[in-house]
Design an enzyme around this catalytic site. Structure first.
Site, PDB file in Angstrom:
ATOM      1  N   PHE A  99     -14.459 -12.647   6.720  1.00 37.52           N
ATOM      2  CA  PHE A  99     -14.180 -11.379   6.931  1.00 37.52           C
ATOM      3  C   PHE A  99     -14.716 -10.290   7.316  1.00 37.52           C
ATOM      4  O   PHE A  99     -15.209 -10.074   6.126  1.00 37.52           O
ATOM      5  CB  PHE A  99     -12.712 -11.115   5.109  1.00 37.52           C
ATOM      6  CG  PHE A  99     -12.057  -9.859   5.450  1.00 37.52           C
ATOM      7  CD1 PHE A  99     -11.074 -10.235   6.226  1.00 37.52           C
ATOM      8  CD2 PHE A  99     -12.451  -9.067   4.924  1.00 37.52           C
ATOM      9  CE1 PHE A  99      -9.916  -8.569   6.122  1.00 37.52           C
ATOM     10  CE2 PHE A  99     -10.957  -7.974   4.944  1.00 37.52           C
ATOM     11  CZ  PHE A  99      -9.954  -8.304   4.917  1.00 37.52           C
TER      12      PHE A  99
ATOM     13  N   PRO B 103     -22.350  -0.993   7.906  1.00 37.03           N
ATOM     14  CA  PRO B 103     -22.703   0.597   7.014  1.00 37.03           C
ATOM     15  C   PRO B 103     -22.314   1.959   6.636  1.00 37.03           C
ATOM     16  O   PRO B 103     -22.687   2.330   5.578  1.00 37.03           O
ATOM     17  CB  PRO B 103     -23.874   0.600   7.775  1.00 37.03           C
ATOM     18  CG  PRO B 103     -24.125  -0.544   8.602  1.00 37.03           C
ATOM     19  CD  PRO B 103     -22.358  -0.509   9.008  1.00 37.03           C
TER      20      PRO B 103
ATOM     21  N   GLU C  64     -13.699  -6.435  -2.932  1.00 37.28           N
ATOM     22  CA  GLU C  64     -12.136  -6.742  -2.018  1.00 37.28           C
ATOM     23  C   GLU C  64     -11.577  -5.114  -2.772  1.00 37.28           C
ATOM     24  O   GLU C  64     -10.605  -4.942  -3.348  1.00 37.28           O
ATOM     25  CB  GLU C  64     -11.652  -7.537  -2.927  1.00 37.28           C
ATOM     26  CG  GLU C  64     -12.416  -8.951  -2.198  1.00 37.28           C
ATOM     27  CD  GLU C  64     -11.358 -10.068  -1.826  1.00 37.28           C
ATOM     28  OE1 GLU C  64     -10.137 -10.129  -2.434  1.00 37.28           O
ATOM     29  OE2 GLU C  64     -11.876 -11.586  -1.482  1.00 37.28           O
TER      30      GLU C  64
HETATM   31  N1  COS Z   1       0.360  -3.994   2.738  1.00 35.66           N
HETATM   32  C1  COS Z   1       0.590  -3.096   4.215  1.00 35.66           C
HETATM   33  N2  COS Z   1       0.033  -2.283   4.589  1.00 35.66           N
HETATM   34  C2  COS Z   1      -0.493  -1.366   3.977  1.00 35.66           C
HETATM   35  C3  COS Z   1      -1.004  -1.576   3.104  1.00 35.66           C
HETATM   36  C4  COS Z   1      -1.109  -3.074   2.220  1.00 35.66           C
HETATM   37  N3  COS Z   1      -0.968  -3.338   0.950  1.00 35.66           N
HETATM   38  N4  COS Z   1      -1.504  -0.654   2.439  1.00 35.66           N
HETATM   39  C5  COS Z   1      -1.865   0.019   3.811  1.00 35.66           C
HETATM   40  N5  COS Z   1      -1.336  -0.169   4.956  1.00 35.66           N
HETATM   41  C6  COS Z   1      -0.278   0.332   5.837  1.00 35.66           C
HETATM   42  C7  COS Z   1       0.197   1.594   5.184  1.00 35.66           C
HETATM   43  O1  COS Z   1       0.931   2.244   5.352  1.00 35.66           O
HETATM   44  C8  COS Z   1      -0.696   2.854   6.633  1.00 35.66           C
HETATM   45  O2  COS Z   1       0.471   2.405   8.125  1.00 35.66           O
HETATM   46  P1  COS Z   1       1.122   3.459   8.242  1.00 35.66           P
HETATM   47  O3  COS Z   1      -0.060   4.139   8.656  1.00 35.66           O
HETATM   48  O4  COS Z   1       1.810   2.893   9.514  1.00 35.66           O
HETATM   49  O5  COS Z   1       2.125   4.229   6.970  1.00 35.66           O
HETATM   50  C9  COS Z   1      -1.888   2.042   7.000  1.00 35.66           C
HETATM   51  O6  COS Z   1      -1.657   0.241   6.504  1.00 35.66           O
HETATM   52  C10 COS Z   1      -3.031   2.734   6.855  1.00 35.66           C
HETATM   53  O7  COS Z   1      -3.122   3.082   5.774  1.00 35.66           O
HETATM   54  P2  COS Z   1      -3.979   4.635   4.320  1.00 35.66           P
HETATM   55  O8  COS Z   1      -2.772   5.722   5.114  1.00 35.66           O
HETATM   56  O9  COS Z   1      -2.917   4.230   3.241  1.00 35.66           O
HETATM   57  O10 COS Z   1      -4.993   4.206   5.288  1.00 35.66           O
HETATM   58  P3  COS Z   1      -5.846   5.096   4.169  1.00 35.66           P
HETATM   59  O11 COS Z   1      -7.780   4.827   5.284  1.00 35.66           O
HETATM   60  O12 COS Z   1      -5.669   5.993   3.256  1.00 35.66           O
HETATM   61  O13 COS Z   1      -6.988   4.003   3.330  1.00 35.66           O
HETATM   62  C11 COS Z   1      -7.651   2.837   1.558  1.00 35.66           C
HETATM   63  C12 COS Z   1      -6.836   3.498   2.192  1.00 35.66           C
HETATM   64  C13 COS Z   1      -8.830   3.256   0.304  1.00 35.66           C
HETATM   65  C14 COS Z   1      -6.432   1.656   0.314  1.00 35.66           C
HETATM   66  C15 COS Z   1      -8.145   1.440   2.203  1.00 35.66           C
HETATM   67  O14 COS Z   1      -8.797   1.988   2.970  1.00 35.66           O
HETATM   68  C16 COS Z   1      -8.665   0.660   1.255  1.00 35.66           C
HETATM   69  O15 COS Z   1      -7.966  -0.553   0.792  1.00 35.66           O
HETATM   70  N6  COS Z   1     -10.215   0.701   0.946  1.00 35.66           N
HETATM   71  C17 COS Z   1     -10.995  -0.538   0.504  1.00 35.66           C
HETATM   72  C18 COS Z   1     -11.650  -1.590   1.235  1.00 35.66           C
HETATM   73  C19 COS Z   1     -11.931  -2.628   0.111  1.00 35.66           C
HETATM   74  O16 COS Z   1     -10.945  -3.941  -0.391  1.00 35.66           O
HETATM   75  N7  COS Z   1     -13.123  -2.984   1.133  1.00 35.66           N
HETATM   76  C20 COS Z   1     -14.200  -4.318   0.043  1.00 35.66           C
HETATM   77  C21 COS Z   1     -14.540  -5.155   1.588  1.00 35.66           C
HETATM   78  S1  COS Z   1     -13.697  -6.540   1.717  1.00 35.66           S
HETATM   79  S2  COS Z   1     -14.356  -7.866   0.986  1.00 35.66           S
END
Ligand code: COS
Length: 384
Positions: A122, A127, A364
């Protein structure tokens, strides 16, 4: 949801025996060589571990979320590196296709992921884009029947072994943030795909990460997950909801293992003329660990049941990951403390767990990102 208790019990017994008899005895050698022996990988494939959560019609076991977390509790009573190898096929490396893939994408990739013929990976982090995943810069520009990808992905679990990469890339340069992102499948061997050197990590020896680099990497348009642009960020978030619950389950399993080791040691180790388990200060550490593991386990099972019942579990998955991973860190610290000087020595194995489980609070989504998700959802519900 448990579909058939008897079948599940047989599976859990089989996994428990595999962990005890095959994985635990090889933990030290895996850590030393930074590799999981091929024979063990074959056994994992035979047991179906690469396809636990892939639907049965594509050759997986199709476990419900509740069944899957119960399986994860068992499987993570051995070094987390073992789970890491097959976890991406059950989680972040395959779920984008399971949740949002087209029928053709499912047919084409899921059977190979379920059998372990290929490993899935995934590619979200970059960076300059970690917690702020929506700021990712990798681009995928449409050119006829292809997308042309450019950019670098970082810390990608199983990338050195992977045969398939789910890549979050910007297909619409004019739309900043999450809305311009799509999820695209890239197969190993695609022209323009290169891997960086394997990262040297604090723990999880035997599980590998590296950079994944795209330089004018061309893939067919048919590899766009779901066939529609702009949905990749949502796919990634849905995949992470499930992934976070699995990390919470892994935190529980690892904590149970460390507590079992610490309890055994405390009952055997004699100081001041009696086993140290008889001292109340040691008992406090054992009891706090037991209670916290029970709380985390209950949270994980509850969130899994809710997901099986069709509820949105973004908040519960973040609560479970936050609590369980932090709990696991505390249990690891207490286990080292109970082992005393031996806890600091490699040969007792507990210091390796201490280093391994540190990752649970980071990947994650860090603990701080879980806090942010939980609070945001609370405020949103309040406003609704
Ligand atoms: N399920 C479905 N849709 C989701 C969701 C979820 N759990 N979380 C967010 N969305 C949707 C939102 O509804 C939004 O859609 P709309 O624009 O249509 O309303 C869109 O995705 C963007 O969401 P949001 O505005 O909350 O995005 P942000 O850029 O503010 O980011 C965080 C949100 C910080 C929560 C996200 O960037 C995140 O999870 N960051 C951490 C990443 C991570 O876990 N990295 C690990 C690497 S993978 S091993």
């Amino acid at each position: 949801m448990i579909r058939d208790q008897e079948t599940l019990n047989i599976l859990l017994d089989t996994l428990s025996r595999f962990v005890r008899e095959r994985l635990v005895p090889q933990e030290a050698i895996v850590a030393e060589t930074d590799a999981i022996p091929d024979a063990l990988v074959s056994e994992m494939k035979e047991l179906g571990l690469f396809g636990l959560s892939i639907p049965e019609q594509y050759g997986g076991m199709g476990l419900s979320m509740e069944e899957e977390v119960l399986a994860t509790f068992e499987l993570t009573r051995a070094s987390p590196a073992f789970r890491s190898l097959f976890a991406t096929n059950n989680g972040i490396g395959a779920q984008g296709i399971v949740l949002d893939g087209t029928p053709e994408q499912k047919e084409s990739f899921l059977p190979r992921l379920a059998s372990g013929e290929i490993v899935g990976s995934f590619c979200l982090t970059e960076p300059d884009s970690g917690s702020d995943a929506g700021s990712l810069r990798t681009t995928a520009v449409r050119d006829g029947d292809s997308y042309v990808l450019n950019g670098t992905k970082r810390f990608i679990t199983n990338a050195p072994e992977a045969g398939l990469y789910t890549v979050m890339a910007r297909t619409d340069a004019k739309r900043p943030g999450a809305a311009g992102v799509s999820a695209i499948l890239v197969e190993r061997g695609a022209p323009g795909l290169a891997l960086g050197p394997i990262d040297h990590k604090m723990g999880h020896k035997g599980a590998h990460t590296c950079d994944v680099i795209f330089e004018d990497c061309r893939v067919p348009v048919a590899n766009l997950i779901g066939g529609r642009e702009g949905l990749g960020f949502k796919t990634a978030m849905k995949v992470l909801d499930k992934g976070r619950l699995n990390i919470a389950a892994a935190s529980v399993g690892a904590a149970e293992r460390m507590l079992a080791d610490a309890l055994r040691y405390a009952c055997e180790r004699i100081q001041f003329g009696k086993p140290i388990a008889e001292f109340q200060l040691i008992q406090a550490m054992l009891a706090d660990s037991k209670a916290e593991i029970y709380a985390a386990r209950s949270m994980v099972v509850d969130a899994a049941r809710r997901r099986d019942a069709g509820f949105d579990i973004a908040t519960e998955a973040s609560c479970a990951k936050l609590f369980a991973s932090e709990m696991c860190g505390r249990v690891a610290d207490r286990a080292v403390q109970i082992f005393g000087g031996a806890g600091y020595l490699a040969e007792y194995g507990i210091e390796r767990f201490f280093r391994d489980v540190r990752l649970f609070r980071i990947y994650e989504g860090t603990t701080q990102i879980q806090q942010l998700v939980i609070a945001r959802n609370m405020i949103r519900e309040q406003a609704a």
